[in-house]
Design a protein around this motif. Sequence first.
Motif, PDB file in Angstrom:
ATOM      1  N   VAL A 248       0.872  -1.170   0.000  1.00  0.00           N
ATOM      2  CA  VAL A 248       0.000   0.000   0.000  1.00  0.00           C
ATOM      3  C   VAL A 248       0.910   1.220   0.000  1.00  0.00           C
ATOM      4  O   VAL A 248       1.496   1.580   1.026  1.00  0.00           O
ATOM      5  CB  VAL A 248      -0.943   0.010   1.212  1.00  0.00           C
ATOM      6  CG1 VAL A 248      -1.803   1.269   1.198  1.00  0.00           C
ATOM      7  CG2 VAL A 248      -1.834  -1.221   1.197  1.00  0.00           C
ATOM      8  N   ALA A 249       1.065   1.851  -1.138  1.00  0.00           N
ATOM      9  CA  ALA A 249       2.025   2.941  -1.282  1.00  0.00           C
ATOM     10  C   ALA A 249       1.593   4.195  -0.536  1.00  0.00           C
ATOM     11  O   ALA A 249       2.405   4.864   0.083  1.00  0.00           O
ATOM     12  CB  ALA A 249       2.235   3.258  -2.756  1.00  0.00           C
ATOM     13  N   TYR A 250       0.304   4.529  -0.601  1.00  0.00           N
ATOM     14  CA  TYR A 250      -0.148   5.721   0.098  1.00  0.00           C
ATOM     15  C   TYR A 250      -1.659   5.639   0.327  1.00  0.00           C
ATOM     16  O   TYR A 250      -2.391   4.930  -0.368  1.00  0.00           O
ATOM     17  CB  TYR A 250       0.195   6.984  -0.693  1.00  0.00           C
ATOM     18  CG  TYR A 250      -0.376   7.010  -2.092  1.00  0.00           C
ATOM     19  CD1 TYR A 250      -1.646   7.510  -2.355  1.00  0.00           C
ATOM     20  CD2 TYR A 250       0.369   6.524  -3.167  1.00  0.00           C
ATOM     21  CE1 TYR A 250      -2.169   7.522  -3.629  1.00  0.00           C
ATOM     22  CE2 TYR A 250      -0.142   6.544  -4.450  1.00  0.00           C
ATOM     23  CZ  TYR A 250      -1.412   7.049  -4.672  1.00  0.00           C
ATOM     24  OH  TYR A 250      -1.920   7.052  -5.945  1.00  0.00           O
ATOM     25  N   SER A 251      -2.121   6.375   1.309  1.00  0.00           N
ATOM     26  CA  SER A 251      -3.537   6.456   1.617  1.00  0.00           C
ATOM     27  C   SER A 251      -3.805   7.807   2.266  1.00  0.00           C
ATOM     28  O   SER A 251      -3.220   8.123   3.307  1.00  0.00           O
ATOM     29  CB  SER A 251      -3.957   5.320   2.557  1.00  0.00           C
ATOM     30  OG  SER A 251      -5.340   5.409   2.858  1.00  0.00           O
ATOM     31  N   THR A 252      -4.645   8.625   1.655  1.00  0.00           N
ATOM     32  CA  THR A 252      -4.931   9.963   2.168  1.00  0.00           C
ATOM     33  C   THR A 252      -6.446  10.187   2.251  1.00  0.00           C
ATOM     34  O   THR A 252      -7.234   9.513   1.563  1.00  0.00           O
ATOM     35  CB  THR A 252      -4.315  11.053   1.272  1.00  0.00           C
ATOM     36  OG1 THR A 252      -4.895  10.974  -0.043  1.00  0.00           O
ATOM     37  CG2 THR A 252      -2.812  10.865   1.164  1.00  0.00           C
ATOM     38  N   GLU A 253      -6.818  11.116   3.080  1.00  0.00           N
ATOM     39  CA  GLU A 253      -8.232  11.493   3.226  1.00  0.00           C
ATOM     40  C   GLU A 253      -8.320  12.984   3.530  1.00  0.00           C
ATOM     41  O   GLU A 253      -7.593  13.495   4.392  1.00  0.00           O
ATOM     42  CB  GLU A 253      -8.888  10.695   4.342  1.00  0.00           C
ATOM     43  CG  GLU A 253     -10.366  11.001   4.524  1.00  0.00           C
ATOM     44  CD  GLU A 253     -11.035  10.132   5.587  1.00  0.00           C
ATOM     45  OE1 GLU A 253     -12.116  10.520   6.075  1.00  0.00           O
ATOM     46  OE2 GLU A 253     -10.467   9.062   5.907  1.00  0.00           O
ATOM     47  N   SER A 254      -9.171  13.673   2.803  1.00  0.00           N
ATOM     48  CA  SER A 254      -9.364  15.111   3.011  1.00  0.00           C
ATOM     49  C   SER A 254     -10.830  15.469   2.830  1.00  0.00           C
ATOM     50  O   SER A 254     -11.579  14.760   2.143  1.00  0.00           O
ATOM     51  CB  SER A 254      -8.498  15.918   2.031  1.00  0.00           C
ATOM     52  OG  SER A 254      -8.866  15.633   0.689  1.00  0.00           O
ATOM     53  N   THR A 255     -11.226  16.574   3.468  1.00  0.00           N
ATOM     54  CA  THR A 255     -12.612  17.041   3.385  1.00  0.00           C
ATOM     55  C   THR A 255     -12.639  18.476   2.889  1.00  0.00           C
ATOM     56  O   THR A 255     -11.956  19.351   3.424  1.00  0.00           O
ATOM     57  CB  THR A 255     -13.305  16.966   4.756  1.00  0.00           C
ATOM     58  OG1 THR A 255     -13.273  15.613   5.215  1.00  0.00           O
ATOM     59  CG2 THR A 255     -14.749  17.430   4.657  1.00  0.00           C
ATOM     60  N   VAL A 256     -13.424  18.692   1.829  1.00  0.00           N
ATOM     61  CA  VAL A 256     -13.602  20.023   1.253  1.00  0.00           C
ATOM     62  C   VAL A 256     -15.096  20.337   1.283  1.00  0.00           C
ATOM     63  O   VAL A 256     -15.875  19.763   0.508  1.00  0.00           O
ATOM     64  CB  VAL A 256     -13.053  20.097  -0.177  1.00  0.00           C
ATOM     65  CG1 VAL A 256     -13.260  21.490  -0.752  1.00  0.00           C
ATOM     66  CG2 VAL A 256     -11.587  19.710  -0.222  1.00  0.00           C
ATOM     67  N   GLY A 257     -15.476  21.190   2.205  1.00  0.00           N
ATOM     68  CA  GLY A 257     -16.891  21.486   2.360  1.00  0.00           C
ATOM     69  C   GLY A 257     -17.643  20.254   2.840  1.00  0.00           C
ATOM     70  O   GLY A 257     -17.317  19.662   3.879  1.00  0.00           O
ATOM     71  N   SER A 258     -18.616  19.828   2.079  1.00  0.00           N
ATOM     72  CA  SER A 258     -19.405  18.639   2.441  1.00  0.00           C
ATOM     73  C   SER A 258     -18.931  17.384   1.716  1.00  0.00           C
ATOM     74  O   SER A 258     -19.585  16.345   1.768  1.00  0.00           O
ATOM     75  CB  SER A 258     -20.890  18.883   2.111  1.00  0.00           C
ATOM     76  OG  SER A 258     -21.053  19.153   0.723  1.00  0.00           O
ATOM     77  N   THR A 259     -17.793  17.481   1.037  1.00  0.00           N
ATOM     78  CA  THR A 259     -17.279  16.358   0.258  1.00  0.00           C
ATOM     79  C   THR A 259     -16.024  15.785   0.910  1.00  0.00           C
ATOM     80  O   THR A 259     -15.084  16.520   1.231  1.00  0.00           O
ATOM     81  CB  THR A 259     -16.951  16.783  -1.181  1.00  0.00           C
ATOM     82  OG1 THR A 259     -18.135  17.300  -1.804  1.00  0.00           O
ATOM     83  CG2 THR A 259     -16.431  15.597  -1.982  1.00  0.00           C
ATOM     84  N   THR A 260     -16.017  14.481   1.107  1.00  0.00           N
ATOM     85  CA  THR A 260     -14.845  13.775   1.644  1.00  0.00           C
ATOM     86  C   THR A 260     -14.184  12.990   0.520  1.00  0.00           C
ATOM     87  O   THR A 260     -14.844  12.196  -0.170  1.00  0.00           O
ATOM     88  CB  THR A 260     -15.247  12.815   2.774  1.00  0.00           C
ATOM     89  OG1 THR A 260     -15.859  13.566   3.828  1.00  0.00           O
ATOM     90  CG2 THR A 260     -14.036  12.080   3.314  1.00  0.00           C
ATOM     91  N   ILE A 261     -12.891  13.227   0.356  1.00  0.00           N
ATOM     92  CA  ILE A 261     -12.139  12.580  -0.720  1.00  0.00           C
ATOM     93  C   ILE A 261     -11.106  11.644  -0.108  1.00  0.00           C
ATOM     94  O   ILE A 261     -10.273  12.059   0.701  1.00  0.00           O
ATOM     95  CB  ILE A 261     -11.438  13.616  -1.614  1.00  0.00           C
ATOM     96  CG1 ILE A 261     -12.473  14.563  -2.230  1.00  0.00           C
ATOM     97  CG2 ILE A 261     -10.639  12.916  -2.714  1.00  0.00           C
ATOM     98  CD1 ILE A 261     -11.849  15.697  -3.027  1.00  0.00           C
ATOM     99  N   LYS A 262     -11.173  10.365  -0.495  1.00  0.00           N
ATOM    100  CA  LYS A 262     -10.211   9.362  -0.040  1.00  0.00           C
ATOM    101  C   LYS A 262      -9.418   8.843  -1.238  1.00  0.00           C
ATOM    102  O   LYS A 262     -10.003   8.462  -2.253  1.00  0.00           O
ATOM    103  CB  LYS A 262     -10.917   8.186   0.641  1.00  0.00           C
ATOM    104  CG  LYS A 262     -11.645   8.557   1.927  1.00  0.00           C
ATOM    105  CD  LYS A 262     -12.295   7.334   2.545  1.00  0.00           C
ATOM    106  CE  LYS A 262     -13.009   7.688   3.830  1.00  0.00           C
ATOM    107  NZ  LYS A 262     -13.670   6.499   4.456  1.00  0.00           N
TER     108      LYS A 262
ATOM    109  N   THR B 102     -20.326  12.690  -1.045  1.00  0.00           N
ATOM    110  CA  THR B 102     -21.075  13.933  -0.823  1.00  0.00           C
ATOM    111  C   THR B 102     -22.522  13.586  -0.522  1.00  0.00           C
ATOM    112  O   THR B 102     -23.186  12.921  -1.332  1.00  0.00           O
ATOM    113  CB  THR B 102     -21.018  14.854  -2.059  1.00  0.00           C
ATOM    114  OG1 THR B 102     -19.656  15.110  -2.403  1.00  0.00           O
ATOM    115  CG2 THR B 102     -21.727  16.187  -1.780  1.00  0.00           C
ATOM    116  N   GLY B 103     -22.974  14.002   0.654  1.00  0.00           N
ATOM    117  CA  GLY B 103     -24.364  13.735   1.029  1.00  0.00           C
ATOM    118  C   GLY B 103     -24.713  12.266   1.073  1.00  0.00           C
ATOM    119  O   GLY B 103     -25.824  11.875   0.713  1.00  0.00           O
ATOM    120  N   GLY B 104     -23.776  11.447   1.469  1.00  0.00           N
ATOM    121  CA  GLY B 104     -24.007  10.011   1.579  1.00  0.00           C
ATOM    122  C   GLY B 104     -23.869   9.256   0.276  1.00  0.00           C
ATOM    123  O   GLY B 104     -24.032   8.026   0.232  1.00  0.00           O
TER     124      GLY B 104
END
Length: 237
Positions: free
Chosen positions: A97-111, A163-165
């Motif tokens: 597993v080279a990398y794993s990131t998680e970020s939140t921009v407003g109501s959107t979560t990006i993994k 986003t929004g489930g």
Amino acid sequence: MKKLFLGLALTAGTLAFAQETQPVNTVSTTSPLKTDVQPIRFGIKAGGNSAYLSQQSFGINSQKLGFHAGAFVNIPISKQFSFQPEVLYNQMGARDVAYSTESTVGSTTIKTKGQDKLTMNYISVPLMVQMRPMDKFYIEAGPEFSYFIDGKTKGESTVSSTTGGITTTKTESYSEDLNKDNINKFNFGLGLGLGYDITSNIGINARYVNSLTKIDKSRPAAENNNRVFQLGVNYKF
């Protein structure tokens, strides 16, 4: 003259008796161990590999699944010991597993998650000495010599947006052949395993091989060796 003929007759009788009894004496002095030695047998084998690199911790995320297949000859040395050279097509490598990131921009979560898989194909020649504490069960150990054929690195990245489930996923992948000039062609390792004969023809075998030769010429050997677990079946003719 009669005494001469009588002497010759006794001598001839003695020699004839000695010749008749000599085979019996030869059989009686033969080591009983040789009568228990099984004949030389040829066979084929195949199974799965679970490989990783020495720099990695053993675990599900680091295991690269592959296979091995080939032929062998089992040469009995005594009732309890035998020598088994093999020739195998053998897959090694690793998964990481080279990398794993998680970020939140407003109501959107990006993994974002990326994974690399290294596949290395070898022709391997294990030279195993087997010892049988019981008739159907054996343990084995010996060196393994391998020659690198080719290999590749496959990468895959996954981006999930929620986003929004509601989650959307996008996956990208790539594949790149290994540069053979950077790889050591010969690989030396030590194997340790055990096996069980289900019948006189069919058996199962498990083996662990720890390589002592580094893979990449430019990297330290301590973090750059093959490790592989093998589980397979074999058939003796």
